[in-house]
Design a protein around this motif. Structure first.
Motif, PDB file in Angstrom:
ATOM      1  N   LEU A 309     -14.991 126.299  46.256  1.00 51.03           N
ATOM      2  CA  LEU A 309     -14.849 125.289  47.608  1.00 51.03           C
ATOM      3  C   LEU A 309     -15.654 123.965  47.346  1.00 51.03           C
ATOM      4  O   LEU A 309     -14.986 122.943  47.503  1.00 51.03           O
ATOM      5  N   PRO A 310     -16.833 123.960  46.858  1.00 46.78           N
ATOM      6  CA  PRO A 310     -17.420 122.386  46.568  1.00 46.78           C
ATOM      7  C   PRO A 310     -16.822 121.879  45.458  1.00 46.78           C
ATOM      8  O   PRO A 310     -16.836 120.672  45.340  1.00 46.78           O
ATOM      9  N   THR A 311     -16.308 122.768  44.378  1.00 49.61           N
ATOM     10  CA  THR A 311     -15.324 121.855  43.479  1.00 49.61           C
ATOM     11  C   THR A 311     -14.222 121.121  44.039  1.00 49.61           C
ATOM     12  O   THR A 311     -14.089 120.118  43.360  1.00 49.61           O
ATOM     13  N   ILE A 312     -13.576 121.650  44.885  1.00 49.36           N
ATOM     14  CA  ILE A 312     -12.301 121.157  45.617  1.00 49.36           C
ATOM     15  C   ILE A 312     -12.854 119.606  46.178  1.00 49.36           C
ATOM     16  O   ILE A 312     -12.389 118.613  46.054  1.00 49.36           O
ATOM     17  N   ILE A 313     -13.950 119.870  46.850  1.00 48.82           N
ATOM     18  CA  ILE A 313     -14.451 118.771  47.606  1.00 48.82           C
ATOM     19  C   ILE A 313     -15.004 117.460  46.558  1.00 48.82           C
ATOM     20  O   ILE A 313     -14.555 116.416  46.774  1.00 48.82           O
ATOM     21  N   GLN A 314     -15.472 118.057  45.404  1.00 47.72           N
ATOM     22  CA  GLN A 314     -15.979 116.946  44.400  1.00 47.72           C
ATOM     23  C   GLN A 314     -14.877 116.489  43.685  1.00 47.72           C
ATOM     24  O   GLN A 314     -14.617 115.169  43.612  1.00 47.72           O
ATOM     25  N   LEU A 315     -13.658 117.151  43.457  1.00 50.23           N
ATOM     26  CA  LEU A 315     -12.582 116.523  42.775  1.00 50.23           C
ATOM     27  C   LEU A 315     -11.675 115.853  43.715  1.00 50.23           C
ATOM     28  O   LEU A 315     -11.196 114.436  43.190  1.00 50.23           O
ATOM     29  N   VAL A 316     -11.382 116.065  44.798  1.00 49.24           N
ATOM     30  CA  VAL A 316     -10.690 115.421  46.003  1.00 49.24           C
ATOM     31  C   VAL A 316     -11.486 114.242  46.454  1.00 49.24           C
ATOM     32  O   VAL A 316     -10.960 113.319  46.629  1.00 49.24           O
ATOM     33  N   GLY A 317     -12.772 114.386  46.611  1.00 50.97           N
ATOM     34  CA  GLY A 317     -13.486 113.301  47.285  1.00 50.97           C
ATOM     35  C   GLY A 317     -13.788 112.268  46.090  1.00 50.97           C
ATOM     36  O   GLY A 317     -14.156 111.155  46.598  1.00 50.97           O
ATOM     37  N   ALA A 318     -13.469 112.596  44.774  1.00 56.41           N
ATOM     38  CA  ALA A 318     -13.552 111.334  43.753  1.00 56.41           C
ATOM     39  C   ALA A 318     -12.359 110.322  43.866  1.00 56.41           C
ATOM     40  O   ALA A 318     -12.225 109.304  43.162  1.00 56.41           O
ATOM     41  N   SER A 319     -11.042 110.741  44.930  1.00 55.06           N
ATOM     42  CA  SER A 319     -10.218 109.901  44.663  1.00 55.06           C
ATOM     43  C   SER A 319      -9.766 109.461  46.184  1.00 55.06           C
ATOM     44  O   SER A 319      -9.058 110.497  47.063  1.00 55.06           O
TER      45      SER A 319
END
Length: 490
Positions: A309-319
């Protein structure tokens, strides 16, 4: 999209080393090679590989250098924890075709290979081997996995409302922390959200109603998970020699997390009777069911979600542009279907593809293992290799899921990769779950029982976030934090 190779099938010829007869499958047309690489000198070779893996190279460079040196996606390597307490010798698989052997149950056995080259003491789990460590050929495996499927089925209607409830609490926590501190850590909060969601969905227990003295916590369960797997993950807290001596020279005793685990066992027996009752249907004792239910919840589920779940936030949060596209799709689906429900979730193809791409780009479970139960020939895309009975095989998911023979621009995060007809076909090669995403998990396989639930929860996370907020920004911190949450304007 790169032209896919035919669905990977391990080719098996006449056994290469005594006994067993002939398995009638077509012989390979690929050049036959010995698996390249060396395990080095006794003890010292394993120690050097462990130091390279954790400290001198890092896990990705550890495999990349071997792949380049031997010009092969099938290589020998010592895998941690290694000397002095495990046999570290492995044949590591770095491409789609060779990796398929790890879940070809005709030629491999999965007994006690869940954590790779070692198995934590059963004292962590009430003296019992958990379902994750059983081979599908073991009678107890079918019973326990059937129990797991049944528990998930019983809680099917609880996932969405409980996740919504806990996300609403998380939003308040994040907004409060941003207001006070200028940032809000999302990793620990995500773990707490999933812990409470899992307890409600799998055990039908609302933790808010449980007396505090009897209430287990995500922190206690996370510590129990972490200590078991510490020898193969390595915290890297201290300088290299000290870190290695503390965390890899000897296994950690279960006593450090025993009190928290005992509390969890008592909790399950007292409050999760509904789930334990169904174990009788599969001839599983309540004690066996209780320990496996904790393992399903803590190690199989919570451990993975705490990374995923944090990985989703990190990758989507970058764009920011991706967030905007997702926001439009989510809100249109919700409006057209009268709320955030199953129909709305099914009308979000970009959200679905984005989550699958997160799982491909940064898989939460990096390794899957199995042991050869007979001599056989294993194929990569460009060569065939002799595998001996008893050798431990390990699939390296970050390489397998970036196989350039399958995925176009594999090192690029492409949220639309799994959309459309061609995108759906690629799910055959999305093997994060110890099996193919377009196939069903069963009691006869080691594929994750929650192979469909895991990406669904990831999609639900994005839906909840982008209904509540127009966008979110990340703080420049390694652990991952929000720096801003912009409230929805429409």
């Amino acid at each position: 999209m790169a032209t896919p190779v035919p669905p990977p099938v391990t080719t098996v010829n006449t056994p290469l080393g005594g006994g067993g007869g002939t398995m009638k499958q077509k012989p390979t047309n690929l050049p036959l090679r010995e698996v390249p690489g060396s395990y080095g000198l006794p003890y010292l070779g394993a120690l050097k590989d462990r130091w390279d893996f954790f400290y001198l190279q890092g896990d990705e460079a550890f495999f990349q250098t071997r792949k380049e040196k031997f010009k092969s996606t099938v290589v020998r390597a010592n895998m941690p924890p290694a000397w002095p307490w495990t046999d570290p010798k492995c044949v590591m698989l770095l491409d789609q075709k060779s990796y398929s052997s790890v879940f070809d149950y005709k030629v491999v056995d999965k007994t006690d290979t869940f954590a790779g080259t070692f198995m934590p003491s059963v004292k962590y789990t009430g003296g019992m081997r958990m379902c994750a460590y059983l081979d599908p050929s073991e009678e107890r495996h079918a019973a326990l996995k059937s129990f797991c499927f049944e528990v998930m089925k019983m809680g099917a209607s609880r996932w969405m409302p409980e996740f919504h409830k806990r996300m609403t609490e998380a939003f308040a926590t994040w907004e409060r922390n941003i207001g006070k501190q200028g940032s809000a850590d999302f990793q620990a909060v995500c773990a707490d959200v999933m812990f409470k969601t899992l307890i409600k969905s799998l055990m039908n227990v609302d933790l808010d109603t449980v007396p505090e003295a009897e209430r287990p916590s995500s922190g206690e369960l996370t510590a129990w998970v972490g200590l078991q797997l510490l020898p193969v993950v390595g915290p890297g807290i201290f300088p290299w020699p000290i870190d290695d001596l503390i965390f890899h020279a000897l296994p950690f005793s279960h006593v450090f997390t025993q009190s928290g685990y005992d509390k969890m066992v008592k909790f399950v027996h007292k409050y999760a009777a509904e789930s334990l009752d169904v174990s009788q249907k599969f001839n599983v004792s309540r004690e066996d069911a209780a320990h496996n239910l904790i393992f399903f919840t803590g190690l199989n589920a919570l451990g993975g979600f705490a990374i995923f779940l944090p990985t989703i936030i990190q990758l989507v949060g970058a764009s920011a542009p991706l967030q905007a596209e997702l926001r439009v799709e989510i809100r249109e689906a919700v409006k057209a279907n009268g709320g955030l429900n199953m129909k709305a979730m099914q009308a979000m193809p970009l959200v679905e593809s984005t989550v699958y791409e997160v799982m491909r780009f940064k898989p939460a479970v990096p390794y899957q293992y199995a042991r050869a139960k007979e001599d056989f020939i294993l194929e990569s895309h460009d060569a065939a290799y002799r595998i001996k009975k008893g050798e431990l095989l390990g699939g390296v998911a970050p390489f397998v899921l970036r196989d350039p023979a399958i995925f176009k621009d594999p090192a690029t995060f492409n949220p639309r990769r799994f959309m459309g007809k061609e995108g759906k076909e690629l799910l055959h090669y999305h093997i994060w779950s110890n099996g193919r995403q377009n196939e069903d998990s069963s009691v006869n396989s080691k594929q994750c029982a929650a192979k469909d639930l895991v990406p669904f929860i990831g999609r639900l996370l994005l839906a909840e976030l982008l209904i509540k907020y127009d966008s979110f920004s990340l703080a420049d911190k390694p652990s991952g934090s929000f720096s801003a949450l912009s409230p929805a304007t429409s």
